[in-house]
Design an enzyme around this catalytic site. Sequence first.
Site, PDB file in Angstrom:
ATOM      1  N   HIS A 122       0.823  -1.225   0.000  1.00 37.03           N
ATOM      2  CA  HIS A 122       0.000   0.000   0.000  1.00 37.03           C
ATOM      3  C   HIS A 122       0.848   1.263   0.000  1.00 37.03           C
ATOM      4  O   HIS A 122       0.345   2.355   0.259  1.00 37.03           O
ATOM      5  CB  HIS A 122      -0.951   0.006   1.211  1.00 37.03           C
ATOM      6  CG  HIS A 122      -2.015  -1.021   1.135  1.00 37.03           C
ATOM      7  ND1 HIS A 122      -2.789  -1.371   2.205  1.00 37.03           N
ATOM      8  CD2 HIS A 122      -2.448  -1.805   0.103  1.00 37.03           C
ATOM      9  CE1 HIS A 122      -3.648  -2.321   1.844  1.00 37.03           C
ATOM     10  NE2 HIS A 122      -3.464  -2.601   0.587  1.00 37.03           N
ATOM     11  N   CYS A 149       9.573  18.927  -7.673  1.00 35.86           N
ATOM     12  CA  CYS A 149      10.144  17.576  -7.808  1.00 35.86           C
ATOM     13  C   CYS A 149      11.658  17.721  -7.927  1.00 35.86           C
ATOM     14  O   CYS A 149      12.148  18.450  -8.798  1.00 35.86           O
ATOM     15  CB  CYS A 149       9.601  16.893  -9.054  1.00 35.86           C
ATOM     16  SG  CYS A 149      10.495  15.396  -9.479  1.00 35.86           S
ATOM     17  N   GLY A 189      -2.607  -8.589  12.884  1.00 34.92           N
ATOM     18  CA  GLY A 189      -3.108  -7.237  13.085  1.00 34.92           C
ATOM     19  C   GLY A 189      -3.822  -6.630  11.899  1.00 34.92           C
ATOM     20  O   GLY A 189      -3.641  -5.460  11.586  1.00 34.92           O
ATOM     21  N   THR A 190      -4.629  -7.440  11.225  1.00 35.99           N
ATOM     22  CA  THR A 190      -5.432  -6.885  10.140  1.00 35.99           C
ATOM     23  C   THR A 190      -6.880  -7.354  10.272  1.00 35.99           C
ATOM     24  O   THR A 190      -7.127  -8.500  10.652  1.00 35.99           O
ATOM     25  CB  THR A 190      -4.858  -7.246   8.749  1.00 35.99           C
ATOM     26  OG1 THR A 190      -5.655  -6.628   7.740  1.00 35.99           O
ATOM     27  CG2 THR A 190      -4.788  -8.747   8.525  1.00 35.99           C
TER      28      THR A 190
HETATM   29  N1  APR Z   1      -2.350  -6.593  18.356  1.00 38.00           N
HETATM   30  C1  APR Z   1      -2.995  -7.331  17.386  1.00 38.00           C
HETATM   31  N2  APR Z   1      -4.052  -6.856  16.660  1.00 38.00           N
HETATM   32  C2  APR Z   1      -4.460  -5.610  16.930  1.00 38.00           C
HETATM   33  C3  APR Z   1      -3.862  -4.793  17.938  1.00 38.00           C
HETATM   34  C4  APR Z   1      -2.757  -5.351  18.660  1.00 38.00           C
HETATM   35  N3  APR Z   1      -2.122  -4.664  19.612  1.00 38.00           N
HETATM   36  N4  APR Z   1      -4.524  -3.591  17.980  1.00 38.00           N
HETATM   37  C5  APR Z   1      -5.502  -3.670  17.030  1.00 38.00           C
HETATM   38  N5  APR Z   1      -5.466  -4.886  16.417  1.00 38.00           N
HETATM   39  C6  APR Z   1      -6.310  -5.375  15.328  1.00 38.00           C
HETATM   40  C7  APR Z   1      -7.751  -4.883  15.380  1.00 38.00           C
HETATM   41  O1  APR Z   1      -8.551  -5.750  16.152  1.00 38.00           O
HETATM   42  C8  APR Z   1      -8.146  -4.888  13.901  1.00 38.00           C
HETATM   43  O2  APR Z   1      -8.766  -6.133  13.558  1.00 38.00           O
HETATM   44  O3  APR Z   1      -5.767  -4.868  14.137  1.00 38.00           O
HETATM   45  C9  APR Z   1      -6.812  -4.757  13.152  1.00 38.00           C
HETATM   46  C10 APR Z   1      -6.624  -3.436  12.424  1.00 38.00           C
HETATM   47  O4  APR Z   1      -7.589  -3.391  11.409  1.00 38.00           O
HETATM   48  P1  APR Z   1      -7.731  -2.082  10.486  1.00 38.00           P
HETATM   49  O5  APR Z   1      -7.752  -0.883  11.324  1.00 38.00           O
HETATM   50  O6  APR Z   1      -8.893  -2.357   9.576  1.00 38.00           O
HETATM   51  O7  APR Z   1      -6.367  -2.021   9.672  1.00 38.00           O
HETATM   52  P2  APR Z   1      -5.893  -2.920   8.424  1.00 38.00           P
HETATM   53  O8  APR Z   1      -6.548  -4.255   8.428  1.00 38.00           O
HETATM   54  O9  APR Z   1      -4.424  -2.890   8.404  1.00 38.00           O
HETATM   55  O10 APR Z   1      -6.467  -2.051   7.200  1.00 38.00           O
HETATM   56  C11 APR Z   1      -6.219  -2.518   5.893  1.00 38.00           C
HETATM   57  O11 APR Z   1      -7.290  -0.591   4.976  1.00 38.00           O
HETATM   58  O12 APR Z   1      -7.651   1.587   5.382  1.00 38.00           O
HETATM   59  C12 APR Z   1      -6.993   0.737   4.549  1.00 38.00           C
HETATM   60  O13 APR Z   1      -4.991   0.979   3.297  1.00 38.00           O
HETATM   61  C13 APR Z   1      -5.490   0.922   4.600  1.00 38.00           C
HETATM   62  O14 APR Z   1      -3.752  -0.738   4.819  1.00 38.00           O
HETATM   63  C14 APR Z   1      -5.009  -0.350   5.294  1.00 38.00           C
HETATM   64  C15 APR Z   1      -6.088  -1.348   4.939  1.00 38.00           C
END
Ligand code: APR
Length: 251
Positions: A122, A149, A189-190
């Site tokens: 990303h 630039c 963590g996603t």
């Molecule tokens: N340890 C493990 N997991 C965690 C922690 C932690 N300390 N804190 C939060 N989380 C989890 C949350 O429960 C959640 O499920 O991390 C996840 C974060 O999810 P999002 O905020 O949706 O982030 P992400 O999945 O990385 O988003 C994907 O979406 O907005 C776009 O481009 C952006 O790269 C990003 C993509």
Amino acid sequence: MRGSKRGSLVFEWKTTFKNVVVLTGAGISAESGVATFRDNGGLWAEHRIEDVATPDAFAMNPVLVQDFYNKRRAQLKEVEPNAGHRALTRLQQELDGNVTIITQNVDDLHERSGSHDIIHMHGELRKVRCRACATVHQWQEDCFQETACPTCGRQVVLRPHIVWFGEMPFYMDLITQKLQVCDLFISVGTSGNVYPAAGFVTHVQQVGHAHTIEINLESSEGVSYFAEARHGRAGDLLPALIDEILSVKVA
Ligand code: APR
């Protein structure tokens, strides 16, 4: 037996895994103080995606968009990698095999933890791209519309080197190659809301025999696709998981 009720092949780990792929999301950087997107108080609670994270947003209000990324870039000076990032660095250093980190994150905490083979699908906060000469520049400070630039000298051409909604992620061919041969897929963590990253777990299952593990604070949207799920803080669970992978444990 460690792990959730779905179980795992703990005692075979050390010998089997030669091509590990780790997908990371905002949750791995949360313990460093970097906001996630969809949690309470997350970035998308404070900002509308259509105002700061689409090509149309940049066309309509480039000053607002530059300011959004300038603030996130500046915050990188105040945060440090955490135990989760360091655990992955240790896996790369000690596993007798390949470990690729595919990250959705635009921060540089994996690099600052000492990791390598990092694929920023990303984009990266510490890079900007010229829309005239297409050069990608390392960038530490703020970037404004009038900033020229460094390569072609033109103004009103630099944009954050970030993949916005509606744009194709970077390095998809390389990512597909890595998923093709992966024998352990760890997602950390996603939330599993955003594709194509959210589809990687089903892809590795379709093309191969990879063991799949979800590490997240709570169940992600795609938890049912994983052979194993461990819920809690990445900074606690990842070091323990890496210990297991690197040490022979008889169940
Ligand atoms: N340890 C493990 N997991 C965690 C922690 C932690 N300390 N804190 C939060 N989380 C989890 C949350 O429960 C959640 O499920 O991390 C996840 C974060 O999810 P999002 O905020 O949706 O982030 P992400 O999945 O990385 O988003 C994907 O979406 O907005 C776009 O481009 C952006 O790269 C990003 C993509």
